[in-house]
Write an enzyme that holds these catalytic residues in place. Sequence first.
Site, PDB file in Angstrom:
ATOM      1  N   LYS A   1      46.409  12.951  43.872  1.00  0.00           N
ATOM      2  CA  LYS A   1      46.866  13.875  43.980  1.00  0.00           C
ATOM      3  C   LYS A   1      48.594  13.778  44.151  1.00  0.00           C
ATOM      4  O   LYS A   1      48.563  14.022  43.351  1.00  0.00           O
ATOM      5  CB  LYS A   1      46.225  14.896  45.371  1.00  0.00           C
TER       6      LYS A   1
ATOM      7  N   LEU B   1      48.109  34.392  51.705  1.00  0.00           N
ATOM      8  CA  LEU B   1      48.303  33.831  50.823  1.00  0.00           C
ATOM      9  C   LEU B   1      47.314  34.953  49.585  1.00  0.00           C
ATOM     10  O   LEU B   1      46.362  34.239  49.804  1.00  0.00           O
ATOM     11  CB  LEU B   1      48.957  33.122  50.335  1.00  0.00           C
ATOM     12  N   ARG B   2      47.445  35.401  48.611  1.00  0.00           N
ATOM     13  CA  ARG B   2      46.688  35.649  47.485  1.00  0.00           C
ATOM     14  C   ARG B   2      46.597  34.513  46.305  1.00  0.00           C
ATOM     15  O   ARG B   2      48.076  34.403  45.851  1.00  0.00           O
ATOM     16  CB  ARG B   2      47.003  37.143  46.984  1.00  0.00           C
TER      17      ARG B   2
ATOM     18  N   LYS C   1      43.153  37.469  61.018  1.00  0.00           N
ATOM     19  CA  LYS C   1      42.559  36.621  59.814  1.00  0.00           C
ATOM     20  C   LYS C   1      41.967  36.900  58.950  1.00  0.00           C
ATOM     21  O   LYS C   1      41.584  37.639  57.992  1.00  0.00           O
ATOM     22  CB  LYS C   1      43.189  35.054  60.193  1.00  0.00           C
TER      23      LYS C   1
ATOM     24  N   ASN D   1      40.882  39.744  56.627  1.00  0.00           N
ATOM     25  CA  ASN D   1      39.732  39.199  54.916  1.00  0.00           C
ATOM     26  C   ASN D   1      38.882  40.201  55.300  1.00  0.00           C
ATOM     27  O   ASN D   1      37.874  40.284  54.013  1.00  0.00           O
ATOM     28  CB  ASN D   1      39.508  37.755  55.136  1.00  0.00           C
TER      29      ASN D   1
ATOM     30  N   GLY E   1      34.734  46.169  40.479  1.00  0.00           N
ATOM     31  CA  GLY E   1      33.633  44.784  39.827  1.00  0.00           C
ATOM     32  C   GLY E   1      32.596  43.865  39.763  1.00  0.00           C
ATOM     33  O   GLY E   1      31.682  44.844  39.879  1.00  0.00           O
TER      34      GLY E   1
ATOM     35  N   CYS F   1      38.012  32.281  49.415  1.00  0.00           N
ATOM     36  CA  CYS F   1      38.258  32.220  50.860  1.00  0.00           C
ATOM     37  C   CYS F   1      37.002  33.917  51.217  1.00  0.00           C
ATOM     38  O   CYS F   1      36.416  33.225  52.332  1.00  0.00           O
ATOM     39  CB  CYS F   1      39.703  33.484  51.260  1.00  0.00           C
TER      40      CYS F   1
ATOM     41  N   LYS G   1      39.669  35.828  39.264  1.00  0.00           N
ATOM     42  CA  LYS G   1      40.150  36.906  39.441  1.00  0.00           C
ATOM     43  C   LYS G   1      41.785  36.313  38.600  1.00  0.00           C
ATOM     44  O   LYS G   1      41.909  34.900  37.966  1.00  0.00           O
ATOM     45  CB  LYS G   1      40.764  36.922  40.466  1.00  0.00           C
TER      46      LYS G   1
HETATM   47  C1  UDX Z   1      42.127  36.855  49.238  1.00  0.00           C
HETATM   48  C2  UDX Z   1      42.940  37.893  50.310  1.00  0.00           C
HETATM   49  O1  UDX Z   1      43.400  38.794  49.752  1.00  0.00           O
HETATM   50  C3  UDX Z   1      44.354  37.207  50.818  1.00  0.00           C
HETATM   51  O2  UDX Z   1      45.086  37.825  51.449  1.00  0.00           O
HETATM   52  C4  UDX Z   1      43.891  35.796  51.786  1.00  0.00           C
HETATM   53  O3  UDX Z   1      44.812  34.988  52.282  1.00  0.00           O
HETATM   54  C5  UDX Z   1      42.931  35.125  51.046  1.00  0.00           C
HETATM   55  O4  UDX Z   1      42.039  35.350  50.187  1.00  0.00           O
HETATM   56  P1  UDX Z   1      42.609  35.630  46.974  1.00  0.00           P
HETATM   57  O5  UDX Z   1      40.846  35.184  47.748  1.00  0.00           O
HETATM   58  O6  UDX Z   1      43.212  34.749  46.220  1.00  0.00           O
HETATM   59  O7  UDX Z   1      43.021  36.594  48.586  1.00  0.00           O
HETATM   60  O8  UDX Z   1      41.706  36.776  45.872  1.00  0.00           O
HETATM   61  P2  UDX Z   1      41.853  38.713  46.271  1.00  0.00           P
HETATM   62  O9  UDX Z   1      43.072  38.943  45.402  1.00  0.00           O
HETATM   63  O10 UDX Z   1      41.040  38.958  47.629  1.00  0.00           O
HETATM   64  O11 UDX Z   1      40.331  38.647  45.265  1.00  0.00           O
HETATM   65  C6  UDX Z   1      39.698  38.221  46.030  1.00  0.00           C
HETATM   66  C7  UDX Z   1      38.316  38.876  45.366  1.00  0.00           C
HETATM   67  O12 UDX Z   1      38.450  40.845  45.364  1.00  0.00           O
HETATM   68  C8  UDX Z   1      38.497  38.077  43.382  1.00  0.00           C
HETATM   69  O13 UDX Z   1      37.416  38.327  43.034  1.00  0.00           O
HETATM   70  C9  UDX Z   1      39.253  39.633  42.840  1.00  0.00           C
HETATM   71  O14 UDX Z   1      38.765  40.348  41.506  1.00  0.00           O
HETATM   72  C10 UDX Z   1      38.195  41.029  43.901  1.00  0.00           C
HETATM   73  N1  UDX Z   1      38.546  42.133  43.290  1.00  0.00           N
HETATM   74  C11 UDX Z   1      40.090  42.455  44.354  1.00  0.00           C
HETATM   75  C12 UDX Z   1      37.865  43.083  43.026  1.00  0.00           C
HETATM   76  O15 UDX Z   1      36.942  42.912  42.740  1.00  0.00           O
HETATM   77  N2  UDX Z   1      38.468  44.618  43.496  1.00  0.00           N
HETATM   78  C13 UDX Z   1      39.976  44.750  43.956  1.00  0.00           C
HETATM   79  O16 UDX Z   1      39.815  46.104  44.012  1.00  0.00           O
HETATM   80  C14 UDX Z   1      40.102  43.538  44.780  1.00  0.00           C
END
Ligand code: UDX
Length: 451
Positions: free
Chosen positions: A46, A167-168, A221, A225, A270, A277, A337
């Site tokens: 990496k 972070l998302r 945190k 979540n 969904g 996370c 996602k």
């Molecule tokens: C998440 C948190 O949002 C973020 O703040 C943290 O730092 C890390 O974990 P992430 O894992 O990137 O971020 O994904 P996120 O955008 O939160 O979506 C998580 C899951 O929820 C995805 O599978 C998404 O498809 C699902 N989701 C999200 C839904 O099914 N419906 C929604 O309305 C939103």
Amino acid sequence: MAQQVLLRGIIMNISVIGAGYVGLVTAACLADSGFNVICADCDREKIENLKKCIMPIYEPGLESIIKRCADKKLLKFTTETSEAVQFSDAVFICVGTPEMDDGSADISQILNVSREIAQNLNGYKLIINKSTVPAGTCRRIKAEVGNMLGRLDEESEFDIVSNPEFLREGRAVEDFIRPERIIIGVESARAEEMMRRIYHKQIQLGIPFISTGFETSEMIKYASNAFLASKISFINEIANMCERCGADIKIVSKAMGMDSRIGPEFLNPGPGFGGSCLPKDLKALVCMGKYLGYTPEMVKSTIKVNDRQKKLVLRKIRKAVRRLKNKTITVLGVSFKPETDDVRESPAVEVIKGLLKGGAAVKVYDPRALPKFKKEYHSLDIDYCTGKYMACINSDCIVIMTEWKEFTNIDFSILKAIVKTPVIIDMRNILDPEQARKAGFRYHGIGTGRT
Ligand code: UDX
């Protein structure tokens, strides 16, 4: 390129231990905001790739920042933690906290890195934990480093900081540059002053900066979540009830979100939440509860509803095609996602395994995630397709699992000409049901109309 950030009159040097999603974004954005940064990781391949600006992950905007900062010699990569620590005034710990068999967070990597940092202290150091850890971990890091110093008879001072990330994936660079708040857990004014210097650009943007204690910062945190995940499981439950009573979840969700106490975000039904996370953090929170002698029932229910939601997708498919054996099922979207190549805990994985177990042939397409999916699940006998229409040829049922933009404008007339049986299961409600039905498809959304 921002002006250099000085500490005691010289450019402030920062090291980031761990070149994963969080570490890489942190290293790149800090270098871009005026620090000298070294990013260390034990994965030699990496690091060698990063030195050639070959990215281990897809994150919009990240590659160009890394290229720019590396060209200006403001960002370096190494496999030597010792080199990184000795170089820096502040060290970010961004290593993984994987899930243990009992669901608890494995903090062994965090403690190992803490000991390595202690062995390489060459003067005052700010040790900043950015990894998601159970409340009380920063106190453990402090004890580990203190013990090591005691054993090493080192005089170096140090401070520990908790600085959780929000972070998302798919928008991590944006979320670092312009977070909605910055949280730090500190125990000294010196540590807080250095953290304000590290986040000087965000503070200049007026972004709220909350300084609190270790445990409070660590709990913020997990609580954030867990709440986000609970919104998703909640709207999925309501969607499932809408299907049974003929209500329309899209309107229910929109109307709910107009209440400022609820808000419109994270109310899209969904196949369940995935990613590296939310699933892991919720299990870790339940384990933390066991340790604290308290059972977080809502968190447990959020996990339970999410596990059931993935099984519901398979039930929808079985109901739509009668029997899976010898049928061809198309899965559009395997990343957890859109705008990411990450397939970790993606609901599509469990659905695809269930389809194969039921004797179906599976064709998959994803704009970005197929290489990682193939590498992670190479034993699965599926047909990897290079385009959305190719994946739909001869299909008995098209299942949309991830709401990639390129799926929203799919041409139904082309689809109708190439599928074997015109059935669509839209697990993200991204298509127009009327258009689909007009083109001759049996359309099944989630939470819209009786099924
Ligand atoms: C998440 C948190 O949002 C973020 O703040 C943290 O730092 C890390 O974990 P992430 O894992 O990137 O971020 O994904 P996120 O955008 O939160 O979506 C998580 C899951 O929820 C995805 O599978 C998404 O498809 C699902 N989701 C999200 C839904 O099914 N419906 C929604 O309305 C939103």
